[in-house]
Scaffold this active site. Structure first.
Site, PDB file in Angstrom:
ATOM      1  N   GLU A  38      34.048  43.161  38.669  1.00 14.81           N
ATOM      2  CA  GLU A  38      34.985  43.128  37.554  1.00 14.81           C
ATOM      3  C   GLU A  38      36.175  44.079  37.763  1.00 14.81           C
ATOM      4  O   GLU A  38      35.982  45.264  38.072  1.00 14.81           O
ATOM      5  CB  GLU A  38      34.247  43.484  36.254  1.00 14.81           C
ATOM      6  CG  GLU A  38      35.092  43.502  35.006  1.00 14.81           C
ATOM      7  CD  GLU A  38      35.807  42.189  34.725  1.00 14.81           C
ATOM      8  OE1 GLU A  38      35.167  41.137  34.845  1.00 14.81           O
ATOM      9  OE2 GLU A  38      37.010  42.221  34.402  1.00 14.81           O
ATOM     10  N   THR A  80      38.442  36.249  34.870  1.00 19.08           N
ATOM     11  CA  THR A  80      37.221  36.072  35.670  1.00 19.08           C
ATOM     12  C   THR A  80      36.945  34.595  35.949  1.00 19.08           C
ATOM     13  O   THR A  80      36.579  34.210  37.070  1.00 19.08           O
ATOM     14  CB  THR A  80      35.977  36.635  34.957  1.00 19.08           C
ATOM     15  OG1 THR A  80      36.254  37.951  34.499  1.00 19.08           O
ATOM     16  CG2 THR A  80      34.777  36.670  35.890  1.00 19.08           C
ATOM     17  N   HIS A 195      35.158  46.757  32.862  1.00 22.37           N
ATOM     18  CA  HIS A 195      36.060  45.865  32.116  1.00 22.37           C
ATOM     19  C   HIS A 195      36.875  46.695  31.132  1.00 22.37           C
ATOM     20  O   HIS A 195      36.351  47.606  30.507  1.00 22.37           O
ATOM     21  CB  HIS A 195      35.236  44.811  31.368  1.00 22.37           C
ATOM     22  CG  HIS A 195      36.048  43.674  30.828  1.00 22.37           C
ATOM     23  ND1 HIS A 195      36.939  43.821  29.792  1.00 22.37           N
ATOM     24  CD2 HIS A 195      36.110  42.375  31.198  1.00 22.37           C
ATOM     25  CE1 HIS A 195      37.517  42.652  29.550  1.00 22.37           C
ATOM     26  NE2 HIS A 195      37.033  41.756  30.393  1.00 22.37           N
ATOM     27  N   ASP A 254      37.566  40.375  41.120  1.00 29.62           N
ATOM     28  CA  ASP A 254      37.958  39.131  40.445  1.00 29.62           C
ATOM     29  C   ASP A 254      39.452  39.083  40.122  1.00 29.62           C
ATOM     30  O   ASP A 254      40.090  38.040  40.256  1.00 29.62           O
ATOM     31  CB  ASP A 254      37.080  38.840  39.215  1.00 29.62           C
ATOM     32  CG  ASP A 254      37.178  39.866  38.084  1.00 29.62           C
ATOM     33  OD1 ASP A 254      37.762  40.951  38.296  1.00 29.62           O
ATOM     34  OD2 ASP A 254      36.650  39.590  36.988  1.00 29.62           O
ATOM     35  N   HIS A 255      40.032  40.218  39.709  1.00 29.28           N
ATOM     36  CA  HIS A 255      41.450  40.271  39.324  1.00 29.28           C
ATOM     37  C   HIS A 255      41.805  41.729  39.108  1.00 29.28           C
ATOM     38  O   HIS A 255      40.937  42.597  39.196  1.00 29.28           O
ATOM     39  CB  HIS A 255      41.709  39.446  38.061  1.00 29.28           C
ATOM     40  CG  HIS A 255      40.748  39.748  36.942  1.00 29.28           C
ATOM     41  ND1 HIS A 255      40.793  40.906  36.210  1.00 29.28           N
ATOM     42  CD2 HIS A 255      39.675  39.060  36.474  1.00 29.28           C
ATOM     43  CE1 HIS A 255      39.816  40.915  35.322  1.00 29.28           C
ATOM     44  NE2 HIS A 255      39.106  39.817  35.466  1.00 29.28           N
TER      45      HIS A 255
HETATM   46  C1  GP9 Z   1      33.048  37.961  30.524  1.00 29.68           C
HETATM   47  C2  GP9 Z   1      33.503  38.530  31.810  1.00 29.68           C
HETATM   48  C3  GP9 Z   1      34.810  39.244  31.665  1.00 29.68           C
HETATM   49  O1  GP9 Z   1      31.930  37.144  30.630  1.00 29.68           O
HETATM   50  O2  GP9 Z   1      33.551  37.551  32.785  1.00 29.68           O
HETATM   51  O3  GP9 Z   1      35.830  38.349  31.476  1.00 29.68           O
HETATM   52  P1  GP9 Z   1      37.358  38.660  31.776  1.00 29.68           P
HETATM   53  O4  GP9 Z   1      37.949  39.190  30.501  1.00 29.68           O
HETATM   54  O5  GP9 Z   1      37.463  39.653  32.877  1.00 29.68           O
HETATM   55  O6  GP9 Z   1      37.900  37.342  32.155  1.00 29.68           O
HETATM   56 MN    MN Z   2      37.042  39.832  34.883  1.00 34.57          MN
END
Ligand code: GP9
Ligand code: MN
Length: 411
Positions: A38, A80, A195, A254-255
């Protein structure tokens, strides 16, 4: 109808890169452990805050893995879910909205589906509500056999923070799921603790926050550090139960976690002004591929999330010639450095093109040299358009597994 696929197919076939003889099938029959980290950006790797390493485990792990230090996320508003879409389909997400919501009913040819057909058990593991990002529906279209979601985990106040179950208990509990899976398996783990807004209890603070007036940036480092600890414990566990030697382990960011709104503080932290060029370079996320028996190596090639599908399939010895993939095998001898971001920015070996300006990577300065970015402009435009056509037109429904466009398109 299916005729729109012809141009797209020609484009994709022209970009196809033959796998390297050394690497094709090197992990044939092995399990796949894919880990989505994340909000993890590359700038934290081999970096310190307050004199302490931010990712001590990953810094070690990359030494015994292939580490791609010029790997970019290609996500947009779908965050994500976009990264999952791009990684498993080798297609781009959409410029607005989340394809997981808008096109979950489409026909796809995703990695899980292909691996199912090759005898793999496929599962995604993420301790959040199963309908978040519409995952429960989209995972059916991607071909997942099983989704271990919130209901498959013991979650209470003592083991949660912020968005939910903390990464350490998440991995601990996930190991039990892994041990129950038929082999070989393809498993995707999605972490959560790092996150926004990067909350963490005192007991999980392995390092102190950065010291600035920007709370978001300050708190980012301890949650990255916590995730690093969770990954360390998970890998130790895999070693203990023997899965480490029979699996390839792939970790990717992921980003971004720190948005452009924080460029001023990021500039202070990194000791340089965050220009549009630097901002694009901050879109790099780690990609780490661990293959048992292979030595560590840093690979500097410019690459992106679209490249993972063909890379993984080739390592497992599965041909991709018939697929409609926009990425290519990162281990191919013919690999060409060109990575496209969803906003139309692109990166080549020597240049970064973003917001209408072409930057020379060696200096970070704008260049107006005519032959710099110009040759790639058309390619960048076409590629995003082709991918969008596939998604908006649900064009893969006209495509047969064998790689032929269906002659009868009356369905
Ligand atoms: C939520 C997680 C986080 O299930 O994948 O989501 P994001 O806000 O990073 O897209
Ligand atoms: Mn994410």
């Amino acid at each position: 109808d299916g005729s729109e696929l012809v141009d797209i197919e020609n484009y994709v076939r022209a970009n196809y890169k033959r796998p390297s003889d050394d690497m094709f099938g090197i992990a044939k029959g092995k399990n796949v452990i894919l880990i989505s980290m994340e909000s993890t950006q590359s700038f934290v790797i081999n970096q310190e805050v307050n004199g302490q390493e931010i990712t001590p485990f990953l810094n070690q792990f990359i030494k015994e893995s292939y580490y791609f230090d010029n790997f970019y996320h290609q996500t947009a508003q779908g965050k994500t879910s976009d990264s999952e879409f791009i990684v498993e389909n080798s297609l781009y997400g959409l410029s607005r909205g989340a394809v997981f919501f808008t096109h979950s009913e489409n026909e796809y040819r995703a990695t899980p589906e292909i691996l199912n057909e090759n005898g793999y058990y496929t599962a995604s593991l993420h301790a959040n509500n199963k309908s978040f990002w519409n995952r429960d529906l989209m995972y059916d279209s991607l071909g997942y056999t099983r989704f271990y979601a919130l209901g498959d985990y013991d979650v209470d106040e003592t083991n949660s923070i912020g968005w939910g179950l903390k990464d350490i208990p998440f991995f601990e509990q996930s190991v039990d799921h892994l041990l129950n899976m038929p082999k070989p398996f393809y498993s995707k783990f999605i972490t959560l603790t790092n996150h926004f807004p990067f909350e963490l209890g005192e007991e999980d603070l392995y390092i102190q926050p950065y010291d600035s007036t920007n709370k978001t940036v300050n708190n980012y480092f301890p949650t990255v550090r916590y995730q690093d600890e969770a990954l360390k414990l998970f890998i130790e566990e895999l070693k203990e139960n023997g899965l480490y030697e029979e699996s390839i382990i792939i970790l990717y960011g992921d980003h971004y976690g720190i948005s452009e709104n924080h460029n001023k503080t990021m500039g202070e932290f990194l000791g340089k002004e965050i220009t549009p060029f630097e901002s694009t370079q901050l879109q790099r996320v780690p990609l780490i591929i661990h293959i048992p028996g292979q030595e560590g190596k840093v690979i500097h090639n410019v690459s992106g999330q679209v490249d993972l599908k063909p890379t993984i399939l080739h390592l497992l010895g599965i041909d991709t010639k018939q697929n409609i993939d926009f990425g290519s095998d990162l281990f191919s001898k013919d690999y060409t450095e060109f990575t496209l971001l969803r906003d139309g920015s692109f990166i080549t070996k020597d240049y970064v093109y973003t917001k209408g300006t072409c930057y020379d990577k060696s200096t970070g300065e704008a260049t107006d040299s005519a032959d710099a970015c110009e040759p790639y402009m058309e390619k960048a435009k076409n590629e995003l358009e082709y991918s969008d056509k596939i998604v908006y037109g649900d064009l893969l429904r006209f495509y047969e597994k064998s790689g032929n466009i269906k002659k009868d398109t009356n369905e």
